[in-house]
Write a protein that holds these residues in place. Sequence first.
Motif, PDB file in Angstrom:
ATOM      1  N   MET A   1      -5.190  15.582 -20.851  1.00 43.30           N
ATOM      2  CA  MET A   1      -3.805  15.177 -21.382  1.00 43.30           C
ATOM      3  C   MET A   1      -2.736  15.487 -20.314  1.00 43.30           C
ATOM      4  N   ALA A   2      -3.160  16.657 -19.857  1.00 42.90           N
ATOM      5  CA  ALA A   2      -2.100  16.990 -18.527  1.00 42.90           C
ATOM      6  C   ALA A   2      -2.046  15.993 -17.289  1.00 42.90           C
ATOM      7  N   HIS A   3      -3.372  15.636 -17.063  1.00 41.71           N
ATOM      8  CA  HIS A   3      -3.405  14.591 -16.130  1.00 41.71           C
ATOM      9  C   HIS A   3      -2.581  13.328 -16.538  1.00 41.71           C
ATOM     10  N   HIS A   4      -2.657  12.939 -17.732  1.00 43.59           N
ATOM     11  CA  HIS A   4      -2.410  11.732 -18.324  1.00 43.59           C
ATOM     12  C   HIS A   4      -0.810  11.627 -18.140  1.00 43.59           C
ATOM     13  N   LEU A   5      -0.298  12.903 -18.700  1.00 41.09           N
ATOM     14  CA  LEU A   5       1.178  13.159 -18.637  1.00 41.09           C
ATOM     15  C   LEU A   5       1.723  13.078 -17.126  1.00 41.09           C
ATOM     16  N   GLU A   6       0.986  13.668 -16.407  1.00 38.46           N
ATOM     17  CA  GLU A   6       1.583  13.549 -14.782  1.00 38.46           C
ATOM     18  C   GLU A   6       1.599  12.178 -14.445  1.00 38.46           C
ATOM     19  N   HIS A   7       0.409  11.514 -14.748  1.00 34.18           N
ATOM     20  CA  HIS A   7       0.582  10.123 -14.399  1.00 34.18           C
ATOM     21  C   HIS A   7       1.764   9.233 -14.900  1.00 34.18           C
ATOM     22  N   VAL A   8       1.757   9.379 -16.192  1.00 33.59           N
ATOM     23  CA  VAL A   8       3.178   8.642 -16.665  1.00 33.59           C
ATOM     24  C   VAL A   8       4.314   9.040 -15.956  1.00 33.59           C
ATOM     25  N   GLU A   9       4.766  10.262 -15.859  1.00 31.27           N
ATOM     26  CA  GLU A   9       5.826  10.953 -14.977  1.00 31.27           C
ATOM     27  C   GLU A   9       5.847  10.464 -13.692  1.00 31.27           C
ATOM     28  N   SER A  10       4.878  10.321 -13.067  1.00 36.15           N
ATOM     29  CA  SER A  10       4.654   9.818 -11.578  1.00 36.15           C
ATOM     30  C   SER A  10       5.158   8.242 -11.580  1.00 36.15           C
ATOM     31  N   GLU A  11       5.081   7.572 -12.521  1.00 34.53           N
ATOM     32  CA  GLU A  11       5.424   6.189 -12.375  1.00 34.53           C
ATOM     33  C   GLU A  11       7.115   5.815 -12.760  1.00 34.53           C
ATOM     34  N   LEU A  12       7.627   7.166 -12.869  1.00 28.78           N
ATOM     35  CA  LEU A  12       9.044   7.068 -13.117  1.00 28.78           C
ATOM     36  C   LEU A  12       9.669   7.398 -11.723  1.00 28.78           C
ATOM     37  N   ASP A  13      10.888   6.894 -11.458  1.00 32.93           N
ATOM     38  CA  ASP A  13      11.623   7.250 -10.194  1.00 32.93           C
ATOM     39  C   ASP A  13      12.866   8.349 -10.552  1.00 32.93           C
ATOM     40  N   LEU A  14      12.361   9.656 -10.511  1.00 37.23           N
ATOM     41  CA  LEU A  14      13.228  10.585 -10.857  1.00 37.23           C
ATOM     42  C   LEU A  14      13.843  11.063  -9.495  1.00 37.23           C
ATOM     43  N   THR A  15      13.611  10.563  -8.615  1.00 34.28           N
ATOM     44  CA  THR A  15      14.421  10.961  -7.260  1.00 34.28           C
ATOM     45  C   THR A  15      15.550  10.239  -6.966  1.00 34.28           C
ATOM     46  N   GLU A  16      15.728   9.274  -7.816  1.00 36.23           N
ATOM     47  CA  GLU A  16      17.172   8.324  -7.961  1.00 36.23           C
ATOM     48  C   GLU A  16      18.370   9.329  -7.553  1.00 36.23           C
ATOM     49  N   ILE A  17      19.271   8.854  -6.883  1.00 33.99           N
ATOM     50  CA  ILE A  17      20.532   9.286  -6.702  1.00 33.99           C
ATOM     51  C   ILE A  17      21.038   9.066  -7.955  1.00 33.99           C
ATOM     52  N   ARG A  18      21.696  10.565  -8.411  1.00 38.95           N
ATOM     53  CA  ARG A  18      22.612  10.696  -9.625  1.00 38.95           C
ATOM     54  C   ARG A  18      23.665   9.871  -9.618  1.00 38.95           C
ATOM     55  N   ASP A  19      23.837   9.118 -10.774  1.00 34.59           N
ATOM     56  CA  ASP A  19      24.938   8.453 -11.129  1.00 34.59           C
ATOM     57  C   ASP A  19      26.320   9.179 -11.503  1.00 34.59           C
ATOM     58  N   LEU A  20      27.147   9.509 -10.491  1.00 38.92           N
ATOM     59  CA  LEU A  20      28.168  10.137 -10.427  1.00 38.92           C
ATOM     60  C   LEU A  20      29.484   9.455 -10.886  1.00 38.92           C
ATOM     61  N   SER A  21      29.471   8.240 -11.598  1.00 34.48           N
ATOM     62  CA  SER A  21      30.430   7.785 -12.077  1.00 34.48           C
ATOM     63  C   SER A  21      31.457   8.458 -13.019  1.00 34.48           C
ATOM     64  N   HIS A  22      30.981   9.608 -13.626  1.00 38.16           N
ATOM     65  CA  HIS A  22      31.558  10.318 -14.623  1.00 38.16           C
ATOM     66  C   HIS A  22      32.201  11.512 -13.922  1.00 38.16           C
ATOM     67  N   ASP A  23      31.911  11.683 -12.685  1.00 34.27           N
ATOM     68  CA  ASP A  23      32.709  12.546 -11.865  1.00 34.27           C
ATOM     69  C   ASP A  23      32.999  12.258 -10.435  1.00 34.27           C
ATOM     70  N   LEU A  24      34.136  11.642 -10.572  1.00 32.07           N
ATOM     71  CA  LEU A  24      34.799  11.236  -9.405  1.00 32.07           C
ATOM     72  C   LEU A  24      34.635  11.897  -8.201  1.00 32.07           C
ATOM     73  N   ARG A  25      35.191  13.094  -8.454  1.00 34.67           N
ATOM     74  CA  ARG A  25      35.307  14.116  -7.455  1.00 34.67           C
ATOM     75  C   ARG A  25      34.063  14.343  -6.612  1.00 34.67           C
ATOM     76  N   ALA A  26      32.918  14.251  -7.216  1.00 34.49           N
ATOM     77  CA  ALA A  26      31.550  14.496  -6.695  1.00 34.49           C
ATOM     78  C   ALA A  26      31.258  13.311  -5.989  1.00 34.49           C
ATOM     79  N   ALA A  27      31.347  12.162  -6.784  1.00 30.04           N
ATOM     80  CA  ALA A  27      31.077  10.932  -5.924  1.00 30.04           C
ATOM     81  C   ALA A  27      31.625  10.742  -4.583  1.00 30.04           C
ATOM     82  N   LEU A  28      33.076  10.986  -4.681  1.00 25.49           N
ATOM     83  CA  LEU A  28      33.741  10.690  -3.500  1.00 25.49           C
ATOM     84  C   LEU A  28      33.813  11.830  -2.467  1.00 25.49           C
ATOM     85  N   ALA A  29      32.829  12.862  -2.561  1.00 24.60           N
ATOM     86  CA  ALA A  29      32.754  13.854  -1.733  1.00 24.60           C
ATOM     87  C   ALA A  29      32.059  13.516  -0.420  1.00 24.60           C
TER      88      ALA A  29
END
Lengths: 225, 225
Positions: A197-225
Amino acid sequence: MSDQTGVSVQQIVEKVWLSIAERRLRPGVQLKEEQMATIFNVSRARIRQALALLQRDGLVAIIPNRGAFVCKPSVEEARDVFFVRRTVERCVVERLCKGVSKADIKRLRDHVAKERIANTQDITTDIIKLSGGFHLLLAETVGSDFLFATMRDLIARSSLITAVYRNTNRFNCGPDEHAEIVEAIVGNDADRATHLMAHHLEHVESELDLTEIRDLSHDLRAALA
Amino acid sequence: MSDQTGVSVQQIVEKVWLSIAERRLRPGVQLKEEQMATIFNVSRARIRQALALLQRDGLVAIIPNRGAFVCKPSVEEARDVFFVRRTVERCVVERLCKGVSKADIKRLRDHVAKERIANTQDITTDIIKLSGGFHLLLAETVGSDFLFATMRDLIARSSLITAVYRNTNRFNCGPDEHAEIVEAIVGNDADRATHLMAHHLEHVESELDLTEIRDLSHDLRAALA
DNA sequence: TCATTCCATATTGTCGACAATTTTGCAATC
DNA sequence: GATTGCAAAATTGTCGACAATATGGAATGA
């Protein structure tokens, strides 16, 4: 003439849930009550009830006097969900390895068989429903209302996360890994089952792109920094 | 004449929640909509909304066409809740030990101070609210919607479990252990903080009588065996 | 040209009334 | 005396209408 058939609250929830999981409904869009009432041919009261349930599942956010919007989980939330999910699923599997009835075994194997059919026929709707349904069925088999409710919540959020962050076109959570887990449970092999089960869940999670740059639309200051 | 003041949904939920936690409402009793509408001086629609939320929290069970009833969690469910809670609280504490703002520190310390006051003055209502509120505040401070929602759910269920299975008259979850945890977090000492939290939860669970003979009223065959 | 105010429109929040369902009390029957 | 069937009462489920609130655009003034 027009079909008078009222749709049940549960059916509405499922429809919306699927639409989100299949990415037909994108995060951020507003789910207007009257519009949905027209689509499902029911009164707004029932739509409101369905929206409240979807809020419970963490799929939509209801802002007072503004309306209901499809949630967009952050990367950190996604990690939290999978962290908790690893624990809960481990708990579920451990409990199941203490023994399951013959009827339960049949139900589990039948479910995996259905998944196989959906996969070979490539019916996206069924694949999504059944792959989440497998984990839900495991929790249900334990017989604990709490574990079932928690799992339900986790599956709903996982589906949303998968819909948002999936980076491959193939749907994960294939039936083979599920089948292995079932057989380990049937054999009362807790070590093997939790490991799988642990392996299975790791597998599922590994197919996600969770390294994506965060969407900072809601935080203009951080986005423009 | 009569106060026209409508009570908000949230207030209704909190009142019922407290009544259950203080054992004024026992498991199994039905929460009739009209009756509650009269008590809170609001329409049934709002009561229904509140009951739906209480169902979400696992405090009441809604049976279609029958009504809402206060839940009675089984011993096994109680164990499941505390099992999951240990994990989630560990996750929360670990995240907090990575650093908290000065404002957060103040909020946490202030909360513990409030708990101390309630304890010395022996105000049961406040003690119950605040001791659950501490764990909720920890989750809120992390800033993850998911962890907060999960914690909210766990606290609600824990309160019900405590109400049902508590075997001492003293309310657990004392402020001293909370204070220690806060200071460990402030010192970014993850090892110590998680250890303290684990110990604290064990302490809370140990004051419950979870060895009680199971209520088999629902399963005549087993009860008469 | 830009910012502000005000109003029309759209959307959500609330309520009371009616329909559907379940429970309960009572009588008839075995 | 216990059980079944029926009707009345109680309770939940659903709906449409109205009130409260937010949104977007036009008019006004600097």
